[in-house]
Design a protein around this motif. Structure first.
Motif, PDB file in Angstrom:
ATOM      1  N   MET A   1      69.963  -8.789  17.741  1.00 28.99           N
ATOM      2  CA  MET A   1      70.761  -8.220  18.819  1.00 28.99           C
ATOM      3  C   MET A   1      69.866  -7.494  19.829  1.00 28.99           C
ATOM      4  N   LYS A   2      68.885  -6.764  19.328  1.00 36.18           N
ATOM      5  CA  LYS A   2      67.956  -6.048  20.198  1.00 36.18           C
ATOM      6  C   LYS A   2      67.152  -7.028  21.048  1.00 36.18           C
ATOM      7  N   GLU A   3      66.661  -8.089  20.437  1.00 32.01           N
ATOM      8  CA  GLU A   3      65.909  -9.097  21.197  1.00 32.01           C
ATOM      9  C   GLU A   3      66.776  -9.736  22.269  1.00 32.01           C
ATOM     10  N   ASN A   4      68.039  -9.954  21.976  1.00 31.33           N
ATOM     11  CA  ASN A   4      68.957 -10.525  22.956  1.00 31.33           C
ATOM     12  C   ASN A   4      69.148  -9.582  24.142  1.00 31.33           C
ATOM     13  N   ILE A   5      69.310  -8.304  23.868  1.00 29.81           N
ATOM     14  CA  ILE A   5      69.467  -7.313  24.937  1.00 29.81           C
ATOM     15  C   ILE A   5      68.205  -7.249  25.786  1.00 29.81           C
ATOM     16  N   ILE A   6      67.044  -7.232  25.129  1.00 29.42           N
ATOM     17  CA  ILE A   6      65.769  -7.157  25.862  1.00 29.42           C
ATOM     18  C   ILE A   6      65.567  -8.400  26.718  1.00 29.42           C
ATOM     19  N   SER A   7      65.857  -9.572  26.167  1.00 31.86           N
ATOM     20  CA  SER A   7      65.670 -10.803  26.950  1.00 31.86           C
ATOM     21  C   SER A   7      66.645 -10.861  28.118  1.00 31.86           C
ATOM     22  N   ASN A   8      67.880 -10.377  27.926  1.00 29.72           N
ATOM     23  CA  ASN A   8      68.828 -10.326  29.042  1.00 29.72           C
ATOM     24  C   ASN A   8      68.352  -9.371  30.126  1.00 29.72           C
ATOM     25  N   TRP A   9      67.769  -8.247  29.725  1.00 28.78           N
ATOM     26  CA  TRP A   9      67.263  -7.282  30.699  1.00 28.78           C
ATOM     27  C   TRP A   9      66.051  -7.852  31.442  1.00 28.78           C
ATOM     28  N   LEU A  28      77.212   0.284  17.678  1.00 30.93           N
ATOM     29  CA  LEU A  28      77.062  -0.571  16.496  1.00 30.93           C
ATOM     30  C   LEU A  28      76.116   0.056  15.466  1.00 30.93           C
ATOM     31  N   LEU A  29      75.090   0.733  15.937  1.00 30.53           N
ATOM     32  CA  LEU A  29      74.159   1.395  15.020  1.00 30.53           C
ATOM     33  C   LEU A  29      74.826   2.550  14.278  1.00 30.53           C
ATOM     34  N   GLU A  30      75.714   3.264  14.941  1.00 33.90           N
ATOM     35  CA  GLU A  30      76.358   4.447  14.353  1.00 33.90           C
ATOM     36  C   GLU A  30      77.588   4.119  13.511  1.00 33.90           C
ATOM     37  N   GLN A  31      77.993   2.847  13.481  1.00 28.16           N
ATOM     38  CA  GLN A  31      79.178   2.498  12.704  1.00 28.16           C
ATOM     39  C   GLN A  31      79.021   2.957  11.258  1.00 28.16           C
ATOM     40  N   TRP A  53      77.803   3.743  -1.454  1.00 28.04           N
ATOM     41  CA  TRP A  53      76.659   2.847  -1.595  1.00 28.04           C
ATOM     42  C   TRP A  53      76.916   1.488  -0.954  1.00 28.04           C
ATOM     43  N   ILE A  54      78.138   0.995  -1.002  1.00 27.52           N
ATOM     44  CA  ILE A  54      78.450  -0.261  -0.313  1.00 27.52           C
ATOM     45  C   ILE A  54      78.206  -0.095   1.180  1.00 27.52           C
ATOM     46  N   MET A  55      78.648   1.015   1.738  1.00 31.13           N
ATOM     47  CA  MET A  55      78.455   1.258   3.175  1.00 31.13           C
ATOM     48  C   MET A  55      76.989   1.443   3.523  1.00 31.13           C
ATOM     49  N   MET A  56      76.244   2.154   2.676  1.00 29.75           N
ATOM     50  CA  MET A  56      74.817   2.351   2.970  1.00 29.75           C
ATOM     51  C   MET A  56      74.048   1.041   2.869  1.00 29.75           C
ATOM     52  N   ILE A  57      74.354   0.223   1.892  1.00 33.47           N
ATOM     53  CA  ILE A  57      73.679  -1.072   1.769  1.00 33.47           C
ATOM     54  C   ILE A  57      74.004  -1.946   2.973  1.00 33.47           C
ATOM     55  N   GLU A  58      75.255  -1.903   3.418  1.00 33.57           N
ATOM     56  CA  GLU A  58      75.633  -2.676   4.603  1.00 33.57           C
ATOM     57  C   GLU A  58      74.857  -2.200   5.829  1.00 33.57           C
ATOM     58  N   ARG A  59      74.686  -0.904   5.974  1.00 37.63           N
ATOM     59  CA  ARG A  59      73.942  -0.373   7.130  1.00 37.63           C
ATOM     60  C   ARG A  59      72.465  -0.774   7.067  1.00 37.63           C
ATOM     61  N   TYR A  60      71.873  -0.710   5.870  1.00 38.80           N
ATOM     62  CA  TYR A  60      70.485  -1.157   5.732  1.00 38.80           C
ATOM     63  C   TYR A  60      70.370  -2.643   6.068  1.00 38.80           C
ATOM     64  N   TRP A  61      71.333  -3.432   5.619  1.00 42.00           N
ATOM     65  CA  TRP A  61      71.334  -4.870   5.928  1.00 42.00           C
ATOM     66  C   TRP A  61      71.466  -5.080   7.432  1.00 42.00           C
ATOM     67  N   PHE A  62      72.356  -4.332   8.078  1.00 37.38           N
ATOM     68  CA  PHE A  62      72.529  -4.455   9.525  1.00 37.38           C
ATOM     69  C   PHE A  62      71.235  -4.131  10.253  1.00 37.38           C
ATOM     70  N   VAL A  94      70.651  -7.988  11.225  1.00 37.67           N
ATOM     71  CA  VAL A  94      71.477  -8.269  12.392  1.00 37.67           C
ATOM     72  C   VAL A  94      70.926  -7.594  13.651  1.00 37.67           C
ATOM     73  N   TYR A  95      70.579  -6.325  13.537  1.00 31.48           N
ATOM     74  CA  TYR A  95      70.164  -5.564  14.716  1.00 31.48           C
ATOM     75  C   TYR A  95      68.913  -6.104  15.406  1.00 31.48           C
ATOM     76  N   PRO A  96      67.879  -6.544  14.704  1.00 31.97           N
ATOM     77  CA  PRO A  96      66.708  -7.059  15.427  1.00 31.97           C
ATOM     78  C   PRO A  96      67.038  -8.228  16.371  1.00 31.97           C
TER      79      PRO A  96
END
Length: 174
Positions: free
Chosen positions: A50-58, A83-86, A33-42, A46-48
């Motif tokens: 990171m995704k915006e940064n990748i899109i803006s760089n592209w 990072l998503l699959e961690q 559950w600690i790992m699943m909560i961390e993934r939901y938090w990510f 965090v991921y949105p």
């Protein structure tokens, strides 16, 4: 405060009835559950960004059609996928291990029943009841832990796959 003490005492009684294997089930469940909560938090925090940064760089690149641009795009997508699959494999492994840990409790409980039968004989069912409860309660606890993990890890897997697909779709290449 009294409620927490009563709750703790009932948990301790449950563990005493089910045996020490329940500590292992509880540890696996807590870790899962600690790992699943961390993934939901990510995925939600965090991921949105990171995704915006990748899109803006592209989008900032002037060259998006060359072979090098395609390799850069694939690298960014691959890094985001990593990072998503961690911890997803670890979560799935813990989900699969919970019923097996419960079965370990079944084996230890049945060993207790056979020890009682060898020492006292088969005539007293009350003596065997403790071993039988140690054989059934860990199995139940392992299955309940696994069921909670199966549902939420499946949803988490679906969200990760959707996030991967959306990232690929938001980086157009020509």
């Amino acid at each position: 405060m009294l409620f927490l003490i009563e709750l703790w005492e009932s948990v301790r009684g449950f563990i005493a009835t089910g045996g020490n294997v329940l500590y292992v089930v509880a540890f696996a469940l807590l870790l899962m559950w600690i790992m699943m909560i961390e993934r939901y938090w990510f995925l939600s925090s965090v991921y949105p960004a990171m995704k915006e940064n990748i899109i803006s760089n592209w989008d900032a690149r002037t060259d998006t059609t060359s072979w090098y641009a395609h390799r850069i795009r694939e690298t960014w997508i691959s890094e985001a996928n990593e990072l998503l699959e961690q911890r997803m494999i670890t979560i799935r492994t813990l989900v699969a291990m919970c019923p097996l840990i419960g079965l370990l409790g079944t084996v230890t409980g049945m060993i207790g029943v056979f020890e009682t039968m060898a020492q006292q004989g088969t005539g007293n069912p009350r003596l065997m009841a403790a071993g039988i409860s140690q054989a059934t309660i860990p199995t139940m606890a392992g299955m309940v832990a696994a069921l909670s993990g199966v549902f939420f890890s499946s949803r988490l897997d679906a969200q990760v796959k959707l996030a991967k697909a959306k990232l690929v779709d938001s980086l157009p290449h020509h």
